[in-house]
Design a protein around this motif. Structure first.
Motif, PDB file in Angstrom:
ATOM      1  N   ARG A 230      40.376  30.656  39.069  1.00  0.00           N
ATOM      2  CA  ARG A 230      39.047  31.228  38.835  1.00  0.00           C
ATOM      3  C   ARG A 230      39.058  32.742  38.749  1.00  0.00           C
ATOM      4  O   ARG A 230      38.073  33.393  39.125  1.00  0.00           O
ATOM      5  N   THR A 231      40.121  33.302  38.275  1.00  0.00           N
ATOM      6  CA  THR A 231      40.179  34.760  38.119  1.00  0.00           C
ATOM      7  C   THR A 231      38.947  35.276  37.389  1.00  0.00           C
ATOM      8  O   THR A 231      38.550  34.741  36.350  1.00  0.00           O
ATOM      9  N   ARG A 232      38.322  36.321  37.963  1.00  0.00           N
ATOM     10  CA  ARG A 232      37.163  36.962  37.330  1.00  0.00           C
ATOM     11  C   ARG A 232      37.438  38.451  37.215  1.00  0.00           C
ATOM     12  O   ARG A 232      38.158  39.027  38.021  1.00  0.00           O
ATOM     13  N   THR A 233      36.835  39.064  36.219  1.00  0.00           N
ATOM     14  CA  THR A 233      37.052  40.491  35.971  1.00  0.00           C
ATOM     15  C   THR A 233      35.854  41.283  36.460  1.00  0.00           C
ATOM     16  O   THR A 233      34.758  41.150  35.915  1.00  0.00           O
TER      17      THR A 233
ATOM     18  N   SER B 118      30.795  32.807  32.316  1.00  0.00           N
ATOM     19  CA  SER B 118      29.824  33.736  32.902  1.00  0.00           C
ATOM     20  C   SER B 118      29.099  34.540  31.835  1.00  0.00           C
ATOM     21  O   SER B 118      27.874  34.669  31.863  1.00  0.00           O
TER      22      SER B 118
ATOM     23  N   GLU C 253      32.761  27.234  36.936  1.00  0.00           N
ATOM     24  CA  GLU C 253      31.867  28.374  36.755  1.00  0.00           C
ATOM     25  C   GLU C 253      30.505  27.908  36.254  1.00  0.00           C
ATOM     26  O   GLU C 253      29.482  28.483  36.584  1.00  0.00           O
TER      27      GLU C 253
ATOM     28  N   GLY D 155      38.067  38.504  28.455  1.00  0.00           N
ATOM     29  CA  GLY D 155      38.087  38.041  29.841  1.00  0.00           C
ATOM     30  C   GLY D 155      38.817  36.730  30.032  1.00  0.00           C
ATOM     31  O   GLY D 155      39.418  36.174  29.118  1.00  0.00           O
ATOM     32  N   THR D 156      38.744  36.248  31.274  1.00  0.00           N
ATOM     33  CA  THR D 156      39.387  34.996  31.679  1.00  0.00           C
ATOM     34  C   THR D 156      38.503  33.815  31.271  1.00  0.00           C
ATOM     35  O   THR D 156      37.357  34.006  30.837  1.00  0.00           O
TER      36      THR D 156
ATOM     37  N   SER E  90      36.888  31.826  33.260  1.00  0.00           N
ATOM     38  CA  SER E  90      35.654  31.923  34.066  1.00  0.00           C
ATOM     39  C   SER E  90      34.745  33.039  33.564  1.00  0.00           C
ATOM     40  O   SER E  90      33.525  32.893  33.563  1.00  0.00           O
ATOM     41  N   ASP E  91      35.339  34.159  33.152  1.00  0.00           N
ATOM     42  CA  ASP E  91      34.546  35.243  32.557  1.00  0.00           C
ATOM     43  C   ASP E  91      33.799  34.747  31.323  1.00  0.00           C
ATOM     44  O   ASP E  91      32.628  35.095  31.113  1.00  0.00           O
TER      45      ASP E  91
END
Ligand code: MN
Length: 265
Positions: free
Chosen positions: A46-49, A79, A118, A72-73, A75-76
């Motif tokens: 779940r890496t988020r920036t 989001s 997410e 982004g990732t 999850s990004d």
């Protein structure tokens, strides 16, 4: 009824063949919007920036249709879409089709599953779909059977009055020879899905490198078909409901009894 909308993402990157197959199959079911990473983020969990801004570019997918690539990732991506880049919340998020299975305890590593998480954390139902591409020994893994199954499953889900809350439905599809029908099984998570070992060597400058690697354990698995690993080993599609609540409820009371014994508590 308003037109239904599905958000598609993945962790293999916007140009991955699994994403395109999924998109083309789901277009028969609903309006589809694609937000996917501009590179491969497999095993990103779940890496988020949070420490830098993100870019979102309109791109042409390999079939010429429109999608969005983000810096982004996985999850990004979800989001960004849910926080305002989509005109409204989607009815469903589908993440995949991943190049490789996401099974057992290793699902916590998966960027594919994380992207689905997410969505469910803000109340949008989500499905993760992964394919045993390793067992498909052809030059290009064939994502069509997985995509067909995903479309049938998604059509069913969208027809339900209500879907379970805060739950990711984690779908894994085995490799099946052409013509064999894919049969689903409802499963729980199994144990370890990959072996782990270290490959070491020297780089051209003579410095040691260490490469963490692993091989799928599905083939040798003796797990019961009630687990995702066992079901896949037996040739079934596995569907596992995954809860975001990682609490081990059975330990709440025993731990409570520890509290008075902790020095200073
Ligand atoms: Mn991946």
């Amino acid at each position: 009824m308003a037109e239904r909308m599905i958000l598609i993402t993945n962790d293999d990157g916007v140009n991955a063949p699994g994403l395109l197959a999924l998109k083309q199959a789901l277009e028969d079911v609903a309006r589809v919007e694609v937000f996917a990473p501009d590179r491969n983020w497999s095993a990103a969990s779940r890496t988020r920036t949070f420490h830098k801004p993100l870019r979102v570019d309109e791109v042409r997918l390999l079939d010429g249709s429109r999608g969005y690539a983000t810096s982004g990732t996985p999850s990004d991506c979800v989001s960004l879409a849910l926080l305002g880049l989509l005109d409204r919340l989607p009815d469903l998020i589908v993440s995949g089709i991943n190049d490789g299975l996401n099974l057992g305890r290793d699902v916590s590593l998966s960027g594919t599953v994380a992207a689905a998480m997410e969505g469910v954390r803000v109340g949008v139902p989500a499905v993760a779909v992964s394919f045993d591409s390793v067992s498909d020994r052809s030059e290009m893994p064939d994502y069509e059977p997985s995509a067909d199954f995903a479309a049938r499953f998604v059509r069913f889900l969208l027809d339900q009055q209500e879907l379970p809350q805060k739950i990711v439905l984690n779908v894994n599809v085995p490799y099946a020879p052409v013509g064999r029908k894919l049969e689903p099984r409802v499963t729980r998570l199994g144990g370890e899905a990959y072996s782990n070992y270290l490959v070491t060597g020297k780089d051209p400058q003579g410095r040691n490198y260490y490469w963490i690697s692993g091989d799928p354990l599905t083939k040798e698995s003796t797990e019961s078909e009630t687990t995702d690993i066992g079901a896949i080993a037996a040739g079934y599609v596995s569907i596992t409901p995954i809860h975001l609540d990682m609490t081990e409820h059975s330990l709440l009371q025993p731990l409570e009894a520890w509290i008075p014994q902790i020095d200073g508590a």
